[in-house]
Design a protein around this motif. Structure first.
Motif, PDB file in Angstrom:
ATOM      1  N   GLY A 190      18.287  10.531  -5.657  1.00 12.49           N
ATOM      2  CA  GLY A 190      18.018   9.983  -6.981  1.00 12.49           C
ATOM      3  C   GLY A 190      16.546  10.090  -7.319  1.00 12.49           C
ATOM      4  N   THR A 191      15.683   9.778  -6.359  1.00  7.80           N
ATOM      5  CA  THR A 191      14.239   9.918  -6.554  1.00  7.80           C
ATOM      6  C   THR A 191      13.871  11.380  -6.778  1.00  7.80           C
ATOM      7  N   HIS A 192      14.462  12.263  -5.989  1.00  8.79           N
ATOM      8  CA  HIS A 192      14.176  13.696  -6.124  1.00  8.79           C
ATOM      9  C   HIS A 192      14.615  14.221  -7.487  1.00  8.79           C
ATOM     10  N   PHE A 193      15.764  13.767  -7.965  1.00 10.10           N
ATOM     11  CA  PHE A 193      16.256  14.218  -9.273  1.00 10.10           C
ATOM     12  C   PHE A 193      15.304  13.795 -10.393  1.00 10.10           C
ATOM     13  N   ILE A 194      14.854  12.553 -10.341  1.00  4.68           N
ATOM     14  CA  ILE A 194      13.952  12.073 -11.397  1.00  4.68           C
ATOM     15  C   ILE A 194      12.617  12.804 -11.333  1.00  4.68           C
ATOM     16  N   MET A 195      12.123  13.053 -10.119  1.00  6.42           N
ATOM     17  CA  MET A 195      10.840  13.751  -9.976  1.00  6.42           C
ATOM     18  C   MET A 195      10.909  15.184 -10.497  1.00  6.42           C
ATOM     19  N   THR A 196      12.051  15.826 -10.342  1.00  9.00           N
ATOM     20  CA  THR A 196      12.178  17.231 -10.732  1.00  9.00           C
ATOM     21  C   THR A 196      12.719  17.442 -12.140  1.00  9.00           C
ATOM     22  N   LYS A 197      13.561  16.509 -12.608  1.00 13.47           N
ATOM     23  CA  LYS A 197      14.235  16.709 -13.898  1.00 13.47           C
ATOM     24  C   LYS A 197      13.773  15.735 -15.000  1.00 13.47           C
ATOM     25  N   LYS A 198      13.283  14.575 -14.597  1.00 10.61           N
ATOM     26  CA  LYS A 198      12.954  13.545 -15.583  1.00 10.61           C
ATOM     27  C   LYS A 198      11.518  13.057 -15.472  1.00 10.61           C
ATOM     28  N   LEU A 199      10.647  13.851 -14.878  1.00  6.74           N
ATOM     29  CA  LEU A 199       9.267  13.430 -14.671  1.00  6.74           C
ATOM     30  C   LEU A 199       8.573  13.216 -16.008  1.00  6.74           C
ATOM     31  N   ASN A 200       7.951  12.067 -16.154  1.00  7.11           N
ATOM     32  CA  ASN A 200       7.309  11.692 -17.418  1.00  7.11           C
ATOM     33  C   ASN A 200       5.958  11.048 -17.112  1.00  7.11           C
ATOM     34  N   LEU A 201       4.961  11.865 -16.853  1.00  9.74           N
ATOM     35  CA  LEU A 201       3.633  11.359 -16.521  1.00  9.74           C
ATOM     36  C   LEU A 201       2.917  10.889 -17.760  1.00  9.74           C
ATOM     37  N   GLN A 202       2.120   9.832 -17.598  1.00 16.22           N
ATOM     38  CA  GLN A 202       1.354   9.308 -18.727  1.00 16.22           C
ATOM     39  C   GLN A 202      -0.049   9.907 -18.726  1.00 16.22           C
ATOM     40  N   GLN A 229      -2.974  10.420 -10.805  1.00 18.34           N
ATOM     41  CA  GLN A 229      -3.082  11.411  -9.742  1.00 18.34           C
ATOM     42  C   GLN A 229      -1.872  12.345  -9.719  1.00 18.34           C
ATOM     43  N   GLY A 230      -0.811  11.958 -10.433  1.00 19.96           N
ATOM     44  CA  GLY A 230       0.397  12.775 -10.456  1.00 19.96           C
ATOM     45  C   GLY A 230       0.160  14.163 -11.022  1.00 19.96           C
ATOM     46  N   TYR A 231      -0.789  14.281 -11.986  1.00 19.18           N
ATOM     47  CA  TYR A 231      -1.072  15.594 -12.562  1.00 19.18           C
ATOM     48  C   TYR A 231      -1.604  16.546 -11.495  1.00 19.18           C
ATOM     49  N   LEU A 232      -2.455  16.013 -10.604  1.00 19.16           N
ATOM     50  CA  LEU A 232      -2.984  16.835  -9.518  1.00 19.16           C
ATOM     51  C   LEU A 232      -1.932  17.073  -8.444  1.00 19.16           C
ATOM     52  N   THR A 233      -1.160  16.029  -8.131  1.00 15.02           N
ATOM     53  CA  THR A 233      -0.134  16.153  -7.090  1.00 15.02           C
ATOM     54  C   THR A 233       0.885  17.220  -7.441  1.00 15.02           C
ATOM     55  N   LEU A 271       0.820  -1.201   0.000  1.00 12.64           N
ATOM     56  CA  LEU A 271       0.000   0.000   0.000  1.00 12.64           C
ATOM     57  C   LEU A 271       0.862   1.262   0.000  1.00 12.64           C
ATOM     58  N   VAL A 272       1.953   1.223   0.755  1.00 14.17           N
ATOM     59  CA  VAL A 272       2.867   2.371   0.782  1.00 14.17           C
ATOM     60  C   VAL A 272       3.478   2.598  -0.602  1.00 14.17           C
ATOM     61  N   VAL A 273       3.930   1.510  -1.220  1.00 12.64           N
ATOM     62  CA  VAL A 273       4.535   1.609  -2.547  1.00 12.64           C
ATOM     63  C   VAL A 273       3.495   2.021  -3.590  1.00 12.64           C
ATOM     64  N   SER A 274       2.294   1.422  -3.480  1.00 15.78           N
ATOM     65  CA  SER A 274       1.241   1.728  -4.446  1.00 15.78           C
ATOM     66  C   SER A 274       0.835   3.196  -4.385  1.00 15.78           C
ATOM     67  N   ARG A 275       0.733   3.734  -3.172  1.00 17.41           N
ATOM     68  CA  ARG A 275       0.339   5.140  -3.048  1.00 17.41           C
ATOM     69  C   ARG A 275       1.406   6.068  -3.628  1.00 17.41           C
ATOM     70  N   PHE A 276       2.661   5.725  -3.432  1.00 12.78           N
ATOM     71  CA  PHE A 276       3.718   6.558  -3.997  1.00 12.78           C
ATOM     72  C   PHE A 276       3.639   6.557  -5.523  1.00 12.78           C
ATOM     73  N   TYR A 277       3.456   5.383  -6.108  1.00 13.86           N
ATOM     74  CA  TYR A 277       3.393   5.279  -7.563  1.00 13.86           C
ATOM     75  C   TYR A 277       2.185   6.023  -8.127  1.00 13.86           C
ATOM     76  N   LYS A 278       1.010   5.797  -7.533  1.00 14.90           N
ATOM     77  CA  LYS A 278      -0.212   6.411  -8.059  1.00 14.90           C
ATOM     78  C   LYS A 278      -0.221   7.922  -7.855  1.00 14.90           C
ATOM     79  N   ASN A 279       0.237   8.364  -6.691  1.00 12.94           N
ATOM     80  CA  ASN A 279       0.204   9.804  -6.388  1.00 12.94           C
ATOM     81  C   ASN A 279       1.237  10.604  -7.161  1.00 12.94           C
ATOM     82  N   ILE A 280       2.370   9.977  -7.469  1.00 12.82           N
ATOM     83  CA  ILE A 280       3.450  10.719  -8.134  1.00 12.82           C
ATOM     84  C   ILE A 280       3.494  10.450  -9.631  1.00 12.82           C
ATOM     85  N   TYR A 281       3.441   9.188 -10.027  1.00 14.78           N
ATOM     86  CA  TYR A 281       3.654   8.843 -11.427  1.00 14.78           C
ATOM     87  C   TYR A 281       2.410   8.323 -12.134  1.00 14.78           C
ATOM     88  N   GLY A 282       1.312   8.119 -11.405  1.00 13.96           N
ATOM     89  CA  GLY A 282       0.071   7.698 -12.030  1.00 13.96           C
ATOM     90  C   GLY A 282      -0.755   8.898 -12.472  1.00 13.96           C
TER      91      GLY A 282
END
Length: 270
Positions: free
Chosen positions: A258-270, A95-99, A82-93
């Motif tokens: 590494g996570t912060h760098f990808i979120m800020t520089k390489k974010l690729n939402l679908q 819901q990421g557009y709203l987050t 659940l912890v992993v799923s929420r991170f994925y859905k909230n950031i890269y799923g």
């Protein structure tokens, strides 16, 4: 805003976890009183002592204990997923557009989810520990005098060990904390690596997670082997390897940034 992020995390998962905790506590009480009843009948009924409980009762008790074990395992596994799923859905799923439109930075997002995950892990471990105490306490209530002596002796030994190995104890629990943080951040980093690709993101995230765990395990093992360990350290099982502890901290920081760098520089939402 950080507090609001934490509040949202607990509100979204609170009902699920509270249900699991309630079921765990209820089964602990049932098993404890059931075992206590069997012990009482064994002491006061010679026929019951000779033949034991009926087959149906034994089968039902065994099923209840099995269900309790499944729930305990499920509690730990579900906490992770659940912890992993929420991170994925909230950031890269989706819901990421709203987050990403929230007035918060990436550090606040990562830290809020990390803190929430640590709290859920702590509560889950506490519930499991308390469940064991409930079962043992109720089951052995008929032997309370001897149980009281045992608890007093155990507490005396615990205080003695704490006074003797106080610093080692602190480092031991700090090491557990760092390992937990390391595991959570490793999963966040693996998810972040997976989203760098266009297709099969979840599958690639799992592959990265397994691969990173494998490499990390090798590094930790080699560090433990090559680090100097004297005889006294071997005789104190809770004594931590300082080199390994520093390595875990550095690895955790690496996964975090590494996570912060990808979120800020390489974010690729679908």
């Amino acid at each position: 805003m950080f507090g609001k992020l934490l509040k949202y995390e607990f509100k979204s998962l609170g009902k699920w976890y509270l249900s699991l905790y309630a079921i765990t506590g209820l089964l602990s009480l049932v098993i404890g009183f059931w075992v206590q009843t069997i012990a009482y009948r064994s002491e006061h009924n010679a026929r019951f002592l000779e033949n034991g409980p009926a087959f149906a009762e034994s089968l039902l008790l065994g099923f209840t204990i099995f269900a309790f074990a499944i729930i305990i395992i499920g509690l730990l596994i579900s906490t992770f997923f659940l912890v992993v799923s929420r991170f994925y859905k909230n950031i890269y799923g989706r819901q990421g557009y709203l987050t990403m439109t929230l007035p918060v930075n990436s550090h606040q997002l990562i830290l809020s989810k990390l803190v929430a995950a640590l709290i859920w892990y702590f509560i889950a471990s506490l519930v499991i520990l308390l469940s064991g105490f409930i079962i043992a306490g109720i089951s052995l209530s008929q032997q309370m005098p001897s149980m009281a002596d045992f608890v007093n002796e155990a507490w005396t030994q615990f205080i003695f060990l704490i006074s003797l190995y106080f610093l080692d104890g602190i480092l031991f629990f700090f090491s557990i904390f760092i390992n937990t943080v390391l595991g959570i951040l490793l999963s966040y980093f693996a998810i972040s690596l997976g989203q760098l690709f266009k297709d099969h993101r979840v599958l690639l995230a799992v592959a990265f997670y397994v691969g990173l765990n494998f490499v990390l395990g090798i590094i930790q093992t080699m560090t433990s082997i090559t680090s100097t360990v004297n005889y006294e350290e071997v005789m104190v099982p809770i004594r931590q390897n300082p080199v390994l502890l520093v390595l875990n901290i550095l690895m955790a920081l690496g996964f975090y940034f590494g996570t912060h760098f990808i979120m800020t520089k390489k974010l690729n939402l679908q």
